[in-house]
Design a protein around this motif. Sequence first.
Motif, PDB file in Angstrom:
ATOM      1  N   SER A   1      -0.159  58.069  12.023  1.00 47.49           N
ATOM      2  CA  SER A   1       0.897  58.956  12.517  1.00 47.49           C
ATOM      3  C   SER A   1       0.248  60.007  13.411  1.00 47.49           C
ATOM      4  O   SER A   1      -0.029  61.132  12.985  1.00 47.49           O
ATOM      5  CB  SER A   1       1.629  59.622  11.345  1.00 47.49           C
ATOM      6  N   PRO A   2      -0.013  59.651  14.662  1.00 51.55           N
ATOM      7  CA  PRO A   2      -0.764  60.552  15.546  1.00 51.55           C
ATOM      8  C   PRO A   2       0.118  61.604  16.205  1.00 51.55           C
ATOM      9  O   PRO A   2       1.220  61.307  16.668  1.00 51.55           O
ATOM     10  CB  PRO A   2      -1.340  59.597  16.596  1.00 51.55           C
ATOM     11  N   LEU A   3      -0.365  62.843  16.253  1.00 51.29           N
ATOM     12  CA  LEU A   3       0.341  63.885  16.988  1.00 51.29           C
ATOM     13  C   LEU A   3       0.075  63.781  18.484  1.00 51.29           C
ATOM     14  O   LEU A   3       0.961  64.015  19.305  1.00 51.29           O
ATOM     15  CB  LEU A   3      -0.104  65.272  16.501  1.00 51.29           C
ATOM     16  N   ARG A   4      -1.158  63.449  18.832  1.00 50.98           N
ATOM     17  CA  ARG A   4      -1.552  63.348  20.233  1.00 50.98           C
ATOM     18  C   ARG A   4      -1.939  61.907  20.537  1.00 50.98           C
ATOM     19  O   ARG A   4      -2.817  61.351  19.872  1.00 50.98           O
ATOM     20  CB  ARG A   4      -2.723  64.284  20.544  1.00 50.98           C
ATOM     21  N   VAL A   5      -1.310  61.325  21.535  1.00 50.91           N
ATOM     22  CA  VAL A   5      -1.590  59.935  21.910  1.00 50.91           C
ATOM     23  C   VAL A   5      -2.188  59.928  23.308  1.00 50.91           C
ATOM     24  O   VAL A   5      -1.511  60.223  24.294  1.00 50.91           O
ATOM     25  CB  VAL A   5      -0.323  59.077  21.859  1.00 50.91           C
ATOM     26  N   THR A   6      -3.457  59.618  23.393  1.00 54.01           N
ATOM     27  CA  THR A   6      -4.172  59.574  24.667  1.00 54.01           C
ATOM     28  C   THR A   6      -4.270  58.136  25.160  1.00 54.01           C
ATOM     29  O   THR A   6      -4.091  57.181  24.380  1.00 54.01           O
ATOM     30  CB  THR A   6      -5.591  60.137  24.498  1.00 54.01           C
TER      31      THR A   6
ATOM     32  N   ASP B   1      -3.354  63.744  11.443  1.00 52.26           N
ATOM     33  CA  ASP B   1      -4.127  64.860  12.001  1.00 52.26           C
ATOM     34  C   ASP B   1      -4.514  65.876  10.934  1.00 52.26           C
ATOM     35  O   ASP B   1      -5.613  66.435  10.958  1.00 52.26           O
ATOM     36  CB  ASP B   1      -3.320  65.563  13.098  1.00 52.26           C
ATOM     37  N   ASP B   2      -3.601  66.161   9.999  1.00 58.11           N
ATOM     38  CA  ASP B   2      -3.825  67.238   9.030  1.00 58.11           C
ATOM     39  C   ASP B   2      -3.151  66.877   7.717  1.00 58.11           C
ATOM     40  O   ASP B   2      -1.933  66.980   7.589  1.00 58.11           O
ATOM     41  CB  ASP B   2      -3.254  68.554   9.574  1.00 58.11           C
TER      42      ASP B   2
ATOM     43  N   ASN C   1       4.549  67.207   5.239  1.00 64.67           N
ATOM     44  CA  ASN C   1       5.224  66.063   5.845  1.00 64.67           C
ATOM     45  C   ASN C   1       4.412  64.787   5.617  1.00 64.67           C
ATOM     46  O   ASN C   1       4.956  63.735   5.234  1.00 64.67           O
ATOM     47  CB  ASN C   1       5.410  66.340   7.333  1.00 64.67           C
ATOM     48  N   TYR C   2       3.084  64.877   5.808  1.00 70.39           N
ATOM     49  CA  TYR C   2       2.225  63.715   5.608  1.00 70.39           C
ATOM     50  C   TYR C   2       2.054  63.392   4.131  1.00 70.39           C
ATOM     51  O   TYR C   2       1.866  62.231   3.755  1.00 70.39           O
ATOM     52  CB  TYR C   2       0.863  63.956   6.257  1.00 70.39           C
TER      53      TYR C   2
ATOM     54  N   SER D   1      10.640  61.563   6.003  1.00 66.98           N
ATOM     55  CA  SER D   1       9.214  61.230   5.936  1.00 66.98           C
ATOM     56  C   SER D   1       8.909  60.150   4.914  1.00 66.98           C
ATOM     57  O   SER D   1       8.145  59.212   5.182  1.00 66.98           O
ATOM     58  CB  SER D   1       8.406  62.488   5.615  1.00 66.98           C
ATOM     59  N   GLU D   2       9.488  60.275   3.712  1.00 74.89           N
ATOM     60  CA  GLU D   2       9.216  59.268   2.686  1.00 74.89           C
ATOM     61  C   GLU D   2       9.735  57.902   3.106  1.00 74.89           C
ATOM     62  O   GLU D   2       9.083  56.879   2.906  1.00 74.89           O
ATOM     63  CB  GLU D   2       9.827  59.697   1.352  1.00 74.89           C
TER      64      GLU D   2
END
Length: 340
Positions: free
Chosen positions: A123-128, A69-70, A75-76, A298-299
């Motif tokens: 790595s999605p924050l929002r899963v629709t 997302d960002d 973290n990413y 995270s790593e």
Amino acid sequence: MGTKPTLHEVAAAAGVSLASASRALTGRSASPEMVRKVRMAAKRIGYLPDATARSLRLGGHPQVVFAVDDIGNPNYVQMLRAIEEELGETTRISVSATGRRPDQTVELVRMLSMGAGDGLIISPLRVTPALRQALADTVVPVVVIGTLHSELSIDSVFVDSAVAVGMVVDHLVDIGRARIGVINGPGNTNPGAARRAGFAAAVERHGLVRTDALQITATDFTVGAGVDAAERLLAAKRETGEPIDAIVCANDLIAIGAINAIRRQGLRVPEDIAVTGIDDTDLAALYSPPLTSVSLQSERRGRIAARMLSERFADPSRPTRRETVEATLVIRASTIGESA
């Protein structure tokens, strides 16, 4: 490893013509029902699109997309570093920052099936529901860092955010904090929902006070959102007269914003209010005071995801893997003071 399945075999498995199978896999003039039927057949027999199969067969460099997302979130960055270390010599890696828009993520997944890339780590924050369907339909190898909250047969690596929140609440109670507030991330995100549940369970377990005045939702997982949310939490504290001696923050960036807001009020960290984060990014150790945080590894998650993708390239029909990584608490001065 046997011969890779061909487009002819996909067509036969789906019970359609070769031309129909080709149109369905490239997104040209095919009905949604035909696309789903052909792509399900392709996934079932382990078919890779021509570009991916050719690249792997000739020893070329497949194109892997890392979608988040960002990308400004450290973290990413830690995940990407590990992915590059694991795949960098044999793979071209690109990063797609979808701007927190699920529709953009869905479009990215669909484009990959049409040849825009050979594999995806996401790595999605929002899963629709639309994203789940797009991931189910795609024929390129996919690894999810996180959870889809479904039974989709997709490789994934997961860490339990609810457990992470429980760790920091346990620590705060151990050092004598009893009026613990929380600044969570948006509730419509996977981590926001998990961390809300983890905080509620920890508060109940310890018999702590739980009121609306002690619970604030930040608009985002950023420093600025952390400052704004902490100011609202401190204002509610003043209006209600309810003391706060600790704040659990949904990630390190929010926690840094919260510390800034606390200091603006003339309060001290941790003497007046202890603050904790989640993620244990590089910033946690470098900030002053150094931040108590839970490492979500995270790593390690990025490295595992990269290896899963490599294994999927090598054997598209192997069984799906789901791996869980354990969170670890890292205690620093934001809760125990410099002299502890």
